[in-house]
Design an enzyme around this catalytic site. Structure first.
Site, mmCIF file in Angstrom:
data_model
loop_
_atom_site.group_PDB
_atom_site.id
_atom_site.type_symbol
_atom_site.label_atom_id
_atom_site.label_comp_id
_atom_site.label_asym_id
_atom_site.label_seq_id
_atom_site.Cartn_x
_atom_site.Cartn_y
_atom_site.Cartn_z
ATOM 1 N N SER A 1 0.867 -1.190 0.000
ATOM 2 C CA SER A 1 0.000 0.000 0.000
ATOM 3 C C SER A 1 0.896 1.230 0.000
ATOM 4 O O SER A 1 2.046 1.169 0.458
ATOM 5 C CB SER A 1 -0.850 0.008 1.272
ATOM 6 O OG SER A 1 -1.478 1.253 1.447
ATOM 7 N N TYR B 1 -1.779 -0.580 10.711
ATOM 8 C CA TYR B 1 -1.941 -0.987 9.306
ATOM 9 C C TYR B 1 -0.742 -0.512 8.473
ATOM 10 O O TYR B 1 -0.141 -1.288 7.733
ATOM 11 C CB TYR B 1 -3.239 -0.410 8.737
ATOM 12 C CG TYR B 1 -3.409 -0.704 7.264
ATOM 13 C CD1 TYR B 1 -3.781 -1.976 6.848
ATOM 14 C CD2 TYR B 1 -3.176 0.274 6.293
ATOM 15 C CE1 TYR B 1 -3.919 -2.267 5.480
ATOM 16 C CE2 TYR B 1 -3.316 -0.005 4.940
ATOM 17 C CZ TYR B 1 -3.689 -1.278 4.545
ATOM 18 O OH TYR B 1 -3.806 -1.562 3.201
HETATM 19 N N1 LIG Z 1 -8.708 -0.690 -0.934
HETATM 20 C C1 LIG Z 1 -7.716 0.102 -0.605
HETATM 21 O O1 LIG Z 1 -7.893 1.320 -0.440
HETATM 22 C C2 LIG Z 1 -6.326 -0.456 -0.480
HETATM 23 C C3 LIG Z 1 -5.247 0.410 -0.687
HETATM 24 C C4 LIG Z 1 -3.959 -0.082 -0.588
HETATM 25 C C5 LIG Z 1 -3.751 -1.427 -0.302
HETATM 26 N N2 LIG Z 1 -4.819 -2.258 -0.089
HETATM 27 C C6 LIG Z 1 -4.537 -3.663 0.196
HETATM 28 O O2 LIG Z 1 -5.040 -4.415 -0.894
HETATM 29 C C7 LIG Z 1 -5.276 -5.753 -0.485
HETATM 30 C C8 LIG Z 1 -6.617 -6.176 -1.034
HETATM 31 O O3 LIG Z 1 -7.618 -5.418 -0.402
HETATM 32 P P1 LIG Z 1 -8.915 -4.902 -1.165
HETATM 33 O O4 LIG Z 1 -8.823 -3.425 -1.253
HETATM 34 O O5 LIG Z 1 -9.129 -5.685 -2.383
HETATM 35 O O6 LIG Z 1 -10.014 -5.197 -0.033
HETATM 36 P P2 LIG Z 1 -11.130 -6.306 0.131
HETATM 37 O O7 LIG Z 1 -12.097 -6.223 -0.996
HETATM 38 O O8 LIG Z 1 -11.626 -6.124 1.528
HETATM 39 O O9 LIG Z 1 -10.336 -7.694 0.008
HETATM 40 C C9 LIG Z 1 -9.668 -8.316 1.067
HETATM 41 C C10 LIG Z 1 -9.584 -9.791 0.762
HETATM 42 O O10 LIG Z 1 -8.839 -10.452 1.789
HETATM 43 C C11 LIG Z 1 -9.542 -11.621 2.167
HETATM 44 N N3 LIG Z 1 -9.235 -11.974 3.549
HETATM 45 C C12 LIG Z 1 -9.373 -11.189 4.643
HETATM 46 N N4 LIG Z 1 -9.009 -11.869 5.735
HETATM 47 C C13 LIG Z 1 -8.646 -13.116 5.333
HETATM 48 C C14 LIG Z 1 -8.182 -14.277 6.004
HETATM 49 N N5 LIG Z 1 -8.007 -14.305 7.330
HETATM 50 N N6 LIG Z 1 -7.909 -15.393 5.269
HETATM 51 C C15 LIG Z 1 -8.094 -15.387 3.927
HETATM 52 N N7 LIG Z 1 -8.505 -14.306 3.236
HETATM 53 C C16 LIG Z 1 -8.789 -13.191 3.928
HETATM 54 C C17 LIG Z 1 -11.018 -11.247 1.987
HETATM 55 O O11 LIG Z 1 -11.817 -12.404 1.780
HETATM 56 P P3 LIG Z 1 -12.752 -13.115 2.871
HETATM 57 O O12 LIG Z 1 -13.408 -12.039 3.670
HETATM 58 O O13 LIG Z 1 -13.700 -13.908 1.999
HETATM 59 O O14 LIG Z 1 -11.838 -13.983 3.644
HETATM 60 C C18 LIG Z 1 -10.946 -10.452 0.691
HETATM 61 O O15 LIG Z 1 -11.001 -11.319 -0.405
HETATM 62 C C19 LIG Z 1 -5.176 -5.748 1.039
HETATM 63 O O16 LIG Z 1 -3.932 -6.301 1.400
HETATM 64 C C20 LIG Z 1 -5.221 -4.272 1.412
HETATM 65 O O17 LIG Z 1 -4.497 -4.020 2.582
HETATM 66 C C21 LIG Z 1 -6.105 -1.799 -0.183
#
Ligand SMILES: NC(=O)c1ccc[n+]([C@@H]2O[C@H](COP(=O)([O-])OP(=O)(O)OC[C@H]3O[C@@H](n4cnc5c(N)ncnc54)[C@H](OP(=O)(O)O)[C@@H]3O)[C@@H](O)[C@H]2O)c1
Length: 253
Positions: A135, A148
């Site tokens: 991130s 985080y």
């Molecule tokens: N969105 C943003 O603004 C942003 C910005 C920078 C970086 N990121 C990073 O991008 C990555 C993806 O996030 P996203 O934005 O796509 O959010 P998201 O839609 O909330 O996706 C998170 C994913 O992680 C899975 N997950 C959570 N806990 C888990 C566990 N214990 N075991 C297995 N799977 C798990 C969730 O699936 P289940 O709930 O089905 O397990 C979901 O598929 C993350 O690492 C986040 O920190 C996000």
């Protein structure tokens, strides 16, 4: 069997990685889609041209990791692509964040990511790819998002070292987006709670993932989507962090 493995595949960027890897790498035999919500993974599988092997599991659970190890021993796949996208965040001051929430972020974003990477590495070959979703929060400490941001600084540091350990063999690309329009934003309180300057930088997951896949193919170490985030990355390298943090504090008011 030639496969791609994607954690966090049930929503957001992980789900988009499944779609785009399937369209770029049509010759793969299977995509192993990992997350806790099996229904979302099943649904995704129906829209993809390649067989999606649904692996519903909590990647922080040692028993589930044990089962994954057994699967690897049984199938002995060639892992062409590994995407570590699973992650979570809690947007609150440290004082009011529970011990469980703090430990949960560290456990998923750091420990589980490291364990998954170690688990699949022996099944990767020359020209395999590892994509780590970090991130832009990794670039600078973030008050109200301290744990985080620290976990993402770990992902960035760990992955940069891995990039060098594996250079010339396996490509490692670290994805460092600013805010992306996924469920993640809802979990941290929704777009409305974000400072207005940050809302302007919200990117679409399709665009961030498309850039990441192109950058991974070029074996780039760091993938940053968008001009503003690239500028932020450079600013964080050249301007003292206490100055940047003061500016952020002022514009957030
Ligand atoms: N969105 C943003 O603004 C942003 C910005 C920078 C970086 N990121 C990073 O991008 C990555 C993806 O996030 P996203 O934005 O796509 O959010 P998201 O839609 O909330 O996706 C998170 C994913 O992680 C899975 N997950 C959570 N806990 C888990 C566990 N214990 N075991 C297995 N799977 C798990 C969730 O699936 P289940 O709930 O089905 O397990 C979901 O598929 C993350 O690492 C986040 O920190 C996000």
């Amino acid at each position: 069997m030639k496969i791609a493995v994607i954690t966090g595949a049930s929503s957001g960027m992980g789900k988009e990685f499944v779609r785009q890897i399937a369209s770029h790498y049509g010759w793969l035999d299977e995509i192993w889609a990992i997350a806790r919500r099996s229904e979302a993974l099943e649904e995704l599988g129906k829209e993809i041209g390649i067989k999606v092997r649904v692996i519903p599991m909590d990647i922080t659970d040692p028993k589930s990791i044990g089962k994954l190890k057994e699967m690897l021993r049984e199938y002995k796949p060639y892992v062409k692509y590994l995407v570590n996208a699973a992650g979570c965040g809690v947007h609150r001051s440290v004082e009011v964040t529970s011990a469980g929430d703090c430990a949960g972020m560290i456990d998923l974003n750091c420990r589980a990511l490291t364990e998954i990477t170690r688990l699949f590495l022996p099944y990767m070959r020359q020209k395999s790819h590892i994509v780590m979703v970090a991130s832009a929060a990794a670039f600078i400490p973030q008050p109200e998002f301290a744990v985080y941001a620290a976990t993402k600084a770990y992902v960035l540091s760990f992955s940069r070292a891995l990039f060098r350990e594996l250079r010339g063999y396996i490509a490692v690309t670290i994805v460092c987006p600013g805010p992306v329009d996924t469920e993640f934003l809802e979990h941290i309180g929704g777009k409305k709670r974000m400072p207005s300057y940050k809302r302007r930088f919200i990117a679409r997951p399709e665009a961030v993932v498309n850039q990441a896949i192109l950058d991974a193919a070029r074996k780039k170490e760091i993938s940053i989507y968008g001009f503003s985030m690239k500028c932020f990355f450079i600013l964080c390298k050249i301007v003292p962090h206490r100055v940047l943090l003061k500016i952020v504090e002022v514009i957030s008011k």
